[in-house]
Design a protein around this motif. Structure first.
Motif, PDB file in Angstrom:
ATOM      1  N   ARG A  10       0.829  -1.212   0.000  1.00 45.64           N
ATOM      2  CA  ARG A  10       0.000   0.000   0.000  1.00 45.64           C
ATOM      3  C   ARG A  10       0.864   1.263   0.000  1.00 45.64           C
ATOM      4  O   ARG A  10       0.613   2.208  -0.759  1.00 45.64           O
ATOM      5  N   ASN A  11       1.894   1.279   0.843  1.00 36.92           N
ATOM      6  CA  ASN A  11       2.782   2.441   0.890  1.00 36.92           C
ATOM      7  C   ASN A  11       3.526   2.638  -0.432  1.00 36.92           C
ATOM      8  O   ASN A  11       3.684   3.760  -0.917  1.00 36.92           O
ATOM      9  N   TYR A  12       3.993   1.523  -0.985  1.00 35.62           N
ATOM     10  CA  TYR A  12       4.744   1.607  -2.243  1.00 35.62           C
ATOM     11  C   TYR A  12       3.865   2.121  -3.372  1.00 35.62           C
ATOM     12  O   TYR A  12       4.277   3.025  -4.126  1.00 35.62           O
ATOM     13  N   LEU A  13       2.668   1.567  -3.520  1.00 33.79           N
ATOM     14  CA  LEU A  13       1.773   2.001  -4.600  1.00 33.79           C
ATOM     15  C   LEU A  13       1.349   3.451  -4.428  1.00 33.79           C
ATOM     16  O   LEU A  13       1.215   4.189  -5.419  1.00 33.79           O
ATOM     17  N   LYS A  14       1.144   3.875  -3.169  1.00 34.33           N
ATOM     18  CA  LYS A  14       0.788   5.276  -2.928  1.00 34.33           C
ATOM     19  C   LYS A  14       1.920   6.190  -3.395  1.00 34.33           C
ATOM     20  O   LYS A  14       1.680   7.176  -4.107  1.00 34.33           O
ATOM     21  N   ASN A  15       3.146   5.862  -3.019  1.00 30.45           N
ATOM     22  CA  ASN A  15       4.291   6.667  -3.454  1.00 30.45           C
ATOM     23  C   ASN A  15       4.462   6.620  -4.974  1.00 30.45           C
ATOM     24  O   ASN A  15       4.810   7.628  -5.601  1.00 30.45           O
ATOM     25  N   PHE A  16       4.220   5.442  -5.550  1.00 32.68           N
ATOM     26  CA  PHE A  16       4.362   5.309  -6.999  1.00 32.68           C
ATOM     27  C   PHE A  16       3.398   6.231  -7.730  1.00 32.68           C
ATOM     28  O   PHE A  16       3.804   6.961  -8.651  1.00 32.68           O
ATOM     29  N   PHE A  17       2.130   6.221  -7.352  1.00 35.41           N
ATOM     30  CA  PHE A  17       1.146   7.033  -8.062  1.00 35.41           C
ATOM     31  C   PHE A  17       1.415   8.522  -7.886  1.00 35.41           C
ATOM     32  O   PHE A  17       1.247   9.306  -8.826  1.00 35.41           O
ATOM     33  N   VAL A  18       1.844   8.930  -6.706  1.00 36.12           N
ATOM     34  CA  VAL A  18       2.164  10.343  -6.485  1.00 36.12           C
ATOM     35  C   VAL A  18       3.333  10.769  -7.368  1.00 36.12           C
ATOM     36  O   VAL A  18       3.288  11.808  -8.048  1.00 36.12           O
ATOM     37  N   ILE A  19       4.404   9.973  -7.380  1.00 35.75           N
ATOM     38  CA  ILE A  19       5.585  10.305  -8.184  1.00 35.75           C
ATOM     39  C   ILE A  19       5.269  10.234  -9.669  1.00 35.75           C
ATOM     40  O   ILE A  19       5.683  11.100 -10.452  1.00 35.75           O
ATOM     41  N   PHE A  20       4.510   9.216 -10.070  1.00 34.91           N
ATOM     42  CA  PHE A  20       4.169   9.046 -11.484  1.00 34.91           C
ATOM     43  C   PHE A  20       3.364  10.239 -12.001  1.00 34.91           C
ATOM     44  O   PHE A  20       3.674  10.802 -13.058  1.00 34.91           O
ATOM     45  N   VAL A  21       2.346  10.637 -11.266  1.00 41.17           N
ATOM     46  CA  VAL A  21       1.510  11.772 -11.686  1.00 41.17           C
ATOM     47  C   VAL A  21       2.334  13.057 -11.702  1.00 41.17           C
ATOM     48  O   VAL A  21       2.219  13.874 -12.629  1.00 41.17           O
ATOM     49  N   ALA A  22       3.194  13.236 -10.700  1.00 40.22           N
ATOM     50  CA  ALA A  22       4.026  14.446 -10.650  1.00 40.22           C
ATOM     51  C   ALA A  22       4.968  14.522 -11.847  1.00 40.22           C
ATOM     52  O   ALA A  22       5.099  15.580 -12.482  1.00 40.22           O
ATOM     53  N   LEU A  23       5.617  13.417 -12.186  1.00 33.78           N
ATOM     54  CA  LEU A  23       6.532  13.407 -13.329  1.00 33.78           C
ATOM     55  C   LEU A  23       5.785  13.579 -14.652  1.00 33.78           C
ATOM     56  O   LEU A  23       6.289  14.226 -15.580  1.00 33.78           O
ATOM     57  N   GLU A  24       4.589  13.007 -14.734  1.00 28.66           N
ATOM     58  CA  GLU A  24       3.780  13.169 -15.949  1.00 28.66           C
ATOM     59  C   GLU A  24       3.438  14.643 -16.175  1.00 28.66           C
ATOM     60  O   GLU A  24       3.603  15.167 -17.279  1.00 28.66           O
ATOM     61  N   PHE A  25       2.976  15.313 -15.118  1.00 26.78           N
ATOM     62  CA  PHE A  25       2.630  16.727 -15.239  1.00 26.78           C
ATOM     63  C   PHE A  25       3.868  17.577 -15.518  1.00 26.78           C
ATOM     64  O   PHE A  25       3.799  18.563 -16.255  1.00 26.78           O
ATOM     65  N   PHE A  26       4.993  17.195 -14.935  1.00 26.35           N
ATOM     66  CA  PHE A  26       6.233  17.932 -15.184  1.00 26.35           C
ATOM     67  C   PHE A  26       6.623  17.810 -16.658  1.00 26.35           C
ATOM     68  O   PHE A  26       6.965  18.814 -17.302  1.00 26.35           O
ATOM     69  N   TYR A  27       6.562  16.597 -17.194  1.00 27.62           N
ATOM     70  CA  TYR A  27       6.904  16.388 -18.610  1.00 27.62           C
ATOM     71  C   TYR A  27       5.954  17.167 -19.515  1.00 27.62           C
ATOM     72  O   TYR A  27       6.386  17.849 -20.454  1.00 27.62           O
ATOM     73  N   LEU A  28       4.644  17.058 -19.236  1.00 26.36           N
ATOM     74  CA  LEU A  28       3.665  17.747 -20.076  1.00 26.36           C
ATOM     75  C   LEU A  28       3.827  19.259 -19.987  1.00 26.36           C
ATOM     76  O   LEU A  28       3.686  19.973 -20.985  1.00 26.36           O
ATOM     77  N   GLY A  29       4.124  19.759 -18.788  1.00 19.74           N
ATOM     78  CA  GLY A  29       4.310  21.195 -18.612  1.00 19.74           C
ATOM     79  C   GLY A  29       5.464  21.714 -19.442  1.00 19.74           C
ATOM     80  O   GLY A  29       5.338  22.735 -20.146  1.00 19.74           O
ATOM     81  N   ILE A  30       6.599  21.021 -19.380  1.00 18.00           N
ATOM     82  CA  ILE A  30       7.763  21.422 -20.164  1.00 18.00           C
ATOM     83  C   ILE A  30       7.467  21.321 -21.663  1.00 18.00           C
ATOM     84  O   ILE A  30       7.812  22.210 -22.452  1.00 18.00           O
ATOM     85  N   ASP A  31       6.798  20.234 -22.062  1.00 14.64           N
ATOM     86  CA  ASP A  31       6.501  20.040 -23.485  1.00 14.64           C
ATOM     87  C   ASP A  31       5.559  21.115 -24.015  1.00 14.64           C
ATOM     88  O   ASP A  31       5.786  21.664 -25.096  1.00 14.64           O
ATOM     89  N   LEU A  32       4.513  21.421 -23.261  1.00 16.01           N
ATOM     90  CA  LEU A  32       3.547  22.424 -23.716  1.00 16.01           C
ATOM     91  C   LEU A  32       4.162  23.820 -23.749  1.00 16.01           C
ATOM     92  O   LEU A  32       3.807  24.643 -24.608  1.00 16.01           O
ATOM     93  N   LEU A  33       5.087  24.092 -22.849  1.00 12.57           N
ATOM     94  CA  LEU A  33       5.767  25.391 -22.865  1.00 12.57           C
ATOM     95  C   LEU A  33       6.620  25.551 -24.121  1.00 12.57           C
ATOM     96  O   LEU A  33       6.720  26.642 -24.685  1.00 12.57           O
ATOM     97  N   THR A  34       7.239  24.466 -24.553  1.00 10.78           N
ATOM     98  CA  THR A  34       8.125  24.530 -25.720  1.00 10.78           C
ATOM     99  C   THR A  34       7.371  24.459 -27.041  1.00 10.78           C
ATOM    100  O   THR A  34       7.884  24.885 -28.079  1.00 10.78           O
ATOM    101  N   THR A  35       6.162  23.900 -27.026  1.00 13.65           N
ATOM    102  CA  THR A  35       5.402  23.729 -28.285  1.00 13.65           C
ATOM    103  C   THR A  35       4.157  24.599 -28.353  1.00 13.65           C
ATOM    104  O   THR A  35       3.360  24.454 -29.283  1.00 13.65           O
ATOM    105  N   TYR A  36       3.983  25.494 -27.379  1.00 15.60           N
ATOM    106  CA  TYR A  36       2.751  26.286 -27.298  1.00 15.60           C
ATOM    107  C   TYR A  36       2.479  27.064 -28.581  1.00 15.60           C
ATOM    108  O   TYR A  36       1.338  27.127 -29.065  1.00 15.60           O
TER     109      TYR A  36
END
Length: 352
Positions: A10-36
């Motif tokens: 439970r602890n591992y999956l909770k940390n995984f989803f938090v980190i996964f979503v954070a990295l996804e938004f970080f990637y999308l944010g950088i990509d959208l800034l460069t391709t806006y």
């Protein structure tokens, strides 16, 4: 399942989803800034572009999230003295590692299964939206060989599986036998179905007064079995974003043509085996982390583990690119590093 195993998962999956979503938004944010500035004006296409880019980001984000979640879970339990408490209760290092390892392995296996689907083409779709304001684009002027046939497509749409102005030259023993001309063609049930077909048969020129050209016309004609449009389009353009199933079909097809298949082998091996580096690193990292934080700098340990994870991922990515360009054999570039990593991870896990 024991109580501590449920707690770890439970602890591992909770940390995984938090980190996964954070990295996804970080990637999308950088990509959208460069391709806006290049995004199409249509809101629908902007949403589709964001969706396809988020799917493409999974290729980079998910394996790293699997490792970072293990590091976060372990370090937090070291700081709160939960890890030393589990050891005091008789939970061995191996028993502590296995729930996290199998959770990570299950996530990676789900990801690998996605590479058998059109998920692999997410990047292609997003690039098409960015450059052409549409998901699918036509490839023009393809000239390919299939067994004894030389095939020309004036236009090919690999997503709609249709082509226009098709010409097929059938050659046997270095002699042209006939030519097929079709205005339209569609790939259906492993065959190309051509419409409004004209077949020009060249007779053997034995005498001057022999038969001339024979012209036959058909409203519909099936030909070119297993000549899949998505495969020929991606191979023609030199793209690396084939699904595993399409890459396997292409490998079988181009092996029969005597064409170099190093790139196809690399695509298959890299998509099937490289993601497994994440759970293997978990076994190694677990054997290198301390039980208590009193005598160790947990911040430094976290930094070193993250650096090693990124360096390993980078090296494997480099080897796959070298294999893709036929600098190193795919079997050597991918399988030897992965086998070495697997042997070392098992040794680290089972050693006392």
């Amino acid at each position: 399942m024991k109580l501590y195993q449920k707690y770890l998962i439970r602890n591992y999956l909770k940390n995984f989803f938090v980190i996964f979503v954070a990295l996804e938004f970080f990637y999308l944010g950088i990509d959208l800034l460069t391709t806006y500035q290049k995004l199409p004006e249509s809101a629908n296409l902007q949403i589709l572009y964001t969706m396809f880019e988020s799917l493409y980001a999974i290729n980079f984000v998910l394996p790293l999230s699997v490792i970072f979640a293990m590091i976060a879970t372990t370090v937090s339990m070291i700081k709160s003295n939960e890890l030393v408490s589990l050891r005091a209760l008789g939970v061995s290092r191996q028993a502590f590692t296995l729930p996290i390892f199998f959770s990570a392995l299950a996530i990676i296996m789900i990801y690998i299964s996605l590479t058998f689907t059109p998920f692999s083409y997410a990047r292609e779709y997003s690039v098409n939206i960015l450059q052409h304001s549409q998901i699918s684009t036509n490839t023009e002027g393809l000239f390919l060989k299939n067994d004894n046939d030389y095939i020309y497509f004036e236009k090919l749409n690999p997503i709609k599986k249709e082509a226009s102005n098709i010409k097929i030259y059938h050659v046997k023993d270095m002699d042209l036998q006939y030519i097929l001309k079709a205005q339209k063609g569609y790939y259906q049930e492993k065959n190309w179905v051509l419409y409004h077909v004209e077949k020009i048969i060249k007779p053997k020129a034995e005498t001057l007064d022999g038969k001339g050209l024979i012209i036959q016309k058909f409203s519909q004609l099936e030909t070119l079995k297993d000549f899949r449009p998505k495969i020929i389009d991606n191979i023609y353009k030199g793209k690396a974003n084939l699904s595993v199933l399409d890459a396997m079909d292409a490998l079988k097809f181009f092996n029969a043509q005597g064409v170099d298949t190093s790139r196809l082998k690399t695509i298959i091996l890299s998509q099937l085996f490289i993601p497994l580096f994440a759970p293997l690193l978990i076994l190694i990292f677990s054997s290198r982390t301390p039980v208590i934080s009193r005598y160790y700098n947990t911040t430094l340990i976290s930094f070193v583990l993250i650096f090693v994870a990124l360096a390993t991922w980078g090296l494997l990515f480099l080897f796959s690119k070298l294999a893709m360009n036929a600098v190193i054999l795919p079997e050597v570039a991918i399988m030897i590093p992965m086998l070495s990593l697997g042997i070392f991870s098992l040794y680290s896990h089972f050693k006392e």
